[in-house]
Write a protein that holds these residues in place. Sequence first.
Motif, PDB file in Angstrom:
ATOM      1  N   ASN A  74       0.822  -1.210   0.000  1.00 53.70           N
ATOM      2  CA  ASN A  74       0.000   0.000   0.000  1.00 53.70           C
ATOM      3  C   ASN A  74       0.859   1.265   0.000  1.00 53.70           C
ATOM      4  OD1 ASN A  74      -2.590   1.357   0.140  1.00 53.70           O
ATOM      5  ND2 ASN A  74      -2.026   1.880   2.257  1.00 53.70           N
ATOM      6  N   LYS A  82       6.485  -2.672  -6.771  1.00 54.18           N
ATOM      7  CA  LYS A  82       5.054  -2.983  -6.631  1.00 54.18           C
ATOM      8  C   LYS A  82       4.745  -4.306  -7.335  1.00 54.18           C
ATOM      9  CE  LYS A  82       2.151   0.341  -6.469  1.00 54.18           C
ATOM     10  NZ  LYS A  82       1.258   1.463  -6.731  1.00 54.18           N
ATOM     11  N   ASN A 145      -4.033  -2.174  -7.354  1.00 53.36           N
ATOM     12  CA  ASN A 145      -2.621  -1.795  -7.311  1.00 53.36           C
ATOM     13  C   ASN A 145      -1.926  -2.110  -8.629  1.00 53.36           C
ATOM     14  OD1 ASN A 145      -1.299  -0.892  -4.524  1.00 53.36           O
ATOM     15  ND2 ASN A 145      -3.055  -2.219  -4.078  1.00 53.36           N
ATOM     16  N   ASN A 148      -3.028   0.793 -10.592  1.00 53.75           N
ATOM     17  CA  ASN A 148      -2.849   2.095  -9.922  1.00 53.75           C
ATOM     18  C   ASN A 148      -4.134   2.915  -9.903  1.00 53.75           C
ATOM     19  OD1 ASN A 148      -0.095   1.735  -9.368  1.00 53.75           O
ATOM     20  ND2 ASN A 148       0.432   2.290 -11.492  1.00 53.75           N
ATOM     21  N   ASN A 154      -8.998   0.897  -1.887  1.00 59.76           N
ATOM     22  CA  ASN A 154      -7.899   0.092  -1.323  1.00 59.76           C
ATOM     23  C   ASN A 154      -7.840   0.248   0.191  1.00 59.76           C
ATOM     24  OD1 ASN A 154      -7.203  -0.911  -3.759  1.00 59.76           O
ATOM     25  ND2 ASN A 154      -5.402   0.420  -4.069  1.00 59.76           N
TER      26      ASN A 154
END
Length: 602
Positions: A74, A82, A145, A148, A154
């Motif tokens: 996160n 990521k 994620n 994005n 989230n």
Amino acid sequence: MKNSTKETIDKITFKNLRQLYIFALLTIAITVFLSQLLIQYNLKNQLSDSRIINISGKQRMLSQKLTKEVLILNFITDTTQKKQGIQRINEIISLWKFNHYALQNGNDSLGFPKEKSVTLSKLFLAIKPNFDSIINATTPFLENNKHNKNQKENQELIQTILANEGNFLSKMNQIVSQYDKEALDKVTQQRTTEYFIFGFTLLVLFLEFLFIFKPTNKKIEKLISKLMSSERKALKLAYDTEVISEIKENSVKELKSLNYAMENTLLYSRIAPDGSIIHIGEKFSKLLQYNPFLSDKRFSQVLTPVEKEQVIIDRIILEKQRSGWQGELNITNRNGDTIWLDLAMVPVTIKKEESELLIICFDITERKIAEQEVERLNKENSTNKINHQKVISSKIVENQENEQNRIAREIHDGIGQMLTGLKFSLESIDLEDKEKSAQKIEYLKKLSLDIIIGVRTATFNLMPPELSDHGINSALAKLAQELAKLTGKDIQFYNKTNFDLRLDSLIEINIYRLTQEAINNAIKYADSTHIIVQLSHSNNLLSITIDDNGKGFDVSTAEKKRNSESGMGLLFMKERIQYINGRVFINSIPKEGTRITFNIPI
């Protein structure tokens, strides 16, 4: 007829006993076989239980790791990191789901049973919502994620994961505890079954003893006795053999350890009395750059390539092979470097009329180099001290010459001129002219007084009578008084502790000269107007302190300038105070003044 009947009865009885004996053996065999089947079955179940408990515990760790990775992901902004985080989370989820479904539904590859107790089924049913919530929240979280997007969603998904993760851990703990409890129940049940089998076996054995072994006991008593005796001997022999084998094994281990230690830590070698090498340690070989597989040389040839050194070593081996030898050897290696070895040669008898020499060495090259360096430094230090003492001696002689020249000048320029004037004045007196004679007599009186003062001053500088007559206290008081009169400076003396003891004459004259030197330096170099000399003492220490209000100086700078007048003056002070086992302390502040303290043991 009776014998035939008896033989028939014996045969029937023996046949019955044999049948009973076979039955008993079969019963024991069946009992043992069944007990082994039961034990193996229970062990297999327990093995499965241990894997289940292990996987259950791992599920708790995976849930915590999943939550941790989600929180870390996160806050990651780097695209590469990521992607790596998403990959790790997918791997964790895959393993977590696989383990969970294997525990819940059973798995043949892992050996997990499909049937479970009612309690475990209820616990898995209770944990299912939390498990599904975490999975359902993690999947869109990873998708967001990956692209994005939906940061707000989230955060809500993370809160869902965190809220369910604690409940999942708590309920998983209950599942692990239940698995552990059921495994313990199985062990308890197995123990009970084993006790039953054990009791049944004892019962069978007891019945066999009553109906089989006891009737035949008398017939085979001697055989059993012999067998027991043989068994005891066999056990003792086996025990002795085991002990001997263990001792042998330990000895082999110790020898291997000792050999390893000697090979890697000691410089050692085994040689024959003729100097040929039987064995040489690995560390010794490396030091001497010797390969025992590629060359065959005598020990002296391995140690050094220099023939003279080889002759010395061969002579030591020849002369000391019976008594042994210990000493230091200076040898030259194949690189031309000098090596020092502390070598011990110990004769060892292997068999009758067969012996060898054990060589143990220590490389003391660094120690020898250090000793030579210390010797060189000591010699250099002694030379420096001698040169330093020569400089001091020359300066002392020079000061003595200067002092003698000064006294000579004082006598020649002062007392000598006044005596010459006195002579001429006496010769010029005309007794007939009474008025002029009276004036000349008055002048002669004044001139005689000046001559007396000059003589007193000169003798005072040489050796003050107060020092030899009354001691250091009176001498220092007189010194301050006379120098104050001669120079016009304000020089005060204080005996703070009323010291009035007499010291050794050598100590007193050195204290006097040191104080005189300090006052003269304050007058001559420091431009002082006020000088205070203080005398004090304790039970074992006498202190003289000289304070002045002069211009002061940098002590460290003056001490470095050994060849300057100020540097030599400080050096003479330290040499003279050390001569009487005392110490000097010099404190000076530029433009403020100087304090010099002499401490002398009494």
